[in-house]
Design a protein around this motif. Structure first.
Motif, short mmCIF file in Angstrom:
data_model
loop_
_atom_site.label_atom_id
_atom_site.label_comp_id
_atom_site.label_asym_id
_atom_site.label_seq_id
_atom_site.Cartn_x
_atom_site.Cartn_y
_atom_site.Cartn_z
N PHE A 125 0.27 68.11 31.61
CA PHE A 125 1.39 67.19 31.38
C PHE A 125 0.94 65.95 30.62
N ILE A 126 -0.19 65.38 31.02
CA ILE A 126 -0.68 64.16 30.37
C ILE A 126 -0.97 64.42 28.89
N ILE A 127 -1.60 65.54 28.58
CA ILE A 127 -1.90 65.86 27.19
C ILE A 127 -0.61 66.04 26.39
N ALA A 128 0.36 66.76 26.96
CA ALA A 128 1.64 66.97 26.27
C ALA A 128 2.41 65.67 26.10
N ALA A 129 2.38 64.81 27.11
CA ALA A 129 3.10 63.54 27.03
C ALA A 129 2.45 62.60 26.02
N ILE A 130 1.12 62.57 25.99
CA ILE A 130 0.44 61.73 25.00
C ILE A 130 0.76 62.22 23.59
N TYR A 131 0.76 63.52 23.41
CA TYR A 131 1.12 64.08 22.10
C TYR A 131 2.54 63.69 21.70
N GLU A 132 3.46 63.74 22.68
CA GLU A 132 4.85 63.37 22.40
C GLU A 132 4.98 61.89 22.06
N VAL A 133 4.26 61.04 22.79
CA VAL A 133 4.30 59.60 22.52
C VAL A 133 3.70 59.29 21.16
N MET A 134 2.59 59.92 20.84
CA MET A 134 1.92 59.65 19.56
C MET A 134 2.78 60.07 18.37
N ASN A 135 3.58 61.12 18.51
CA ASN A 135 4.41 61.59 17.41
C ASN A 135 5.79 60.95 17.36
N SER A 136 6.07 60.02 18.25
CA SER A 136 7.36 59.36 18.26
C SER A 136 7.42 58.29 17.18
N SER A 137 8.55 58.25 16.49
CA SER A 137 8.75 57.21 15.48
C SER A 137 9.65 56.10 16.00
N SER A 192 0.11 60.10 37.54
CA SER A 192 1.35 60.48 38.23
C SER A 192 2.39 59.38 38.20
N ILE A 193 1.95 58.14 38.37
CA ILE A 193 2.90 57.03 38.42
C ILE A 193 3.55 56.81 37.05
N SER A 194 2.73 56.76 36.02
CA SER A 194 3.31 56.57 34.68
C SER A 194 4.07 57.81 34.24
N GLY A 195 3.66 58.98 34.72
CA GLY A 195 4.42 60.20 34.44
C GLY A 195 5.80 60.15 35.02
N PHE A 196 5.92 59.62 36.24
CA PHE A 196 7.23 59.48 36.87
C PHE A 196 8.11 58.52 36.10
N VAL A 197 7.55 57.37 35.73
CA VAL A 197 8.32 56.38 34.97
C VAL A 197 8.74 56.97 33.63
N TYR A 198 7.83 57.69 32.99
CA TYR A 198 8.12 58.30 31.70
C TYR A 198 9.24 59.33 31.81
N MET A 199 9.16 60.18 32.81
CA MET A 199 10.16 61.24 32.96
C MET A 199 11.53 60.68 33.36
N VAL A 200 11.55 59.66 34.20
CA VAL A 200 12.81 59.15 34.72
C VAL A 200 13.53 58.24 33.72
N SER A 201 12.80 57.34 33.09
CA SER A 201 13.52 56.34 32.30
C SER A 201 13.16 56.28 30.83
N ALA A 202 11.91 56.44 30.47
CA ALA A 202 11.51 56.13 29.10
C ALA A 202 11.57 57.30 28.14
N ARG A 203 11.53 58.50 28.62
CA ARG A 203 11.42 59.65 27.72
C ARG A 203 12.65 59.82 26.83
N LYS A 204 13.82 59.46 27.35
CA LYS A 204 15.05 59.63 26.58
C LYS A 204 15.04 58.82 25.29
N ARG A 205 14.45 57.64 25.33
CA ARG A 205 14.44 56.80 24.14
C ARG A 205 13.21 57.01 23.28
N ILE A 206 12.21 57.71 23.77
CA ILE A 206 10.98 57.92 23.02
C ILE A 206 11.05 59.18 22.17
N ILE A 207 11.64 60.23 22.70
CA ILE A 207 11.64 61.50 21.96
C ILE A 207 12.60 61.43 20.79
#
Length: 94
Positions: free
Chosen positions: A46-58, A77-92
């Motif tokens: 998950f961490i590798i996939a999330a870092i890849y997603e964050v790095m490719n976000s414009s 785990s903590i930042s993964g939870f925050v990322y999945m719940v609130s931040a991912r929608k605006r990053i992807i």
């Protein structure tokens, strides 16, 4: 499988396996260590996939990308939870 489902499933399964492994560890079950190891491996995926997603976000700047990467590496785990719940929608990308 698309990346959205992959990231969501890897995070969910890592949390599930870690909780089950902890319960098994409390009960001194012999399968506790392998179950927790599977949970850790899934968290790393998950961490590798999330870092890849964050790095490719414009949509976010370099400072925020740096902060997400530091959060994933040190508070997985903590930042993964925050990322999945609130931040991912605006990053992807849409």
């Amino acid at each position: 499988m698309n990346t959205n489902a992959f990231i969501r499933q890897s995070y969910s399964l890592s949390i599930l396996m870690t909780i089950v492994g902890a319960i098994l560890k409390i009960n001194h079950h012999t399968l506790a260590t392998p179950v927790m190891a599977i949970g850790l491996i899934l968290l790393l995926v998950f961490i590798i996939a999330a870092i890849y997603e964050v790095m490719n976000s414009s949509k976010i700047g370099g400072n925020e990308k740096f902060m997400w990467i530091i959060g994933f590496l040190f508070f997985g785990s903590i930042s993964g939870f925050v990322y999945m719940v609130s931040a991912r929608k605006r990053i992807i990308k849409n």
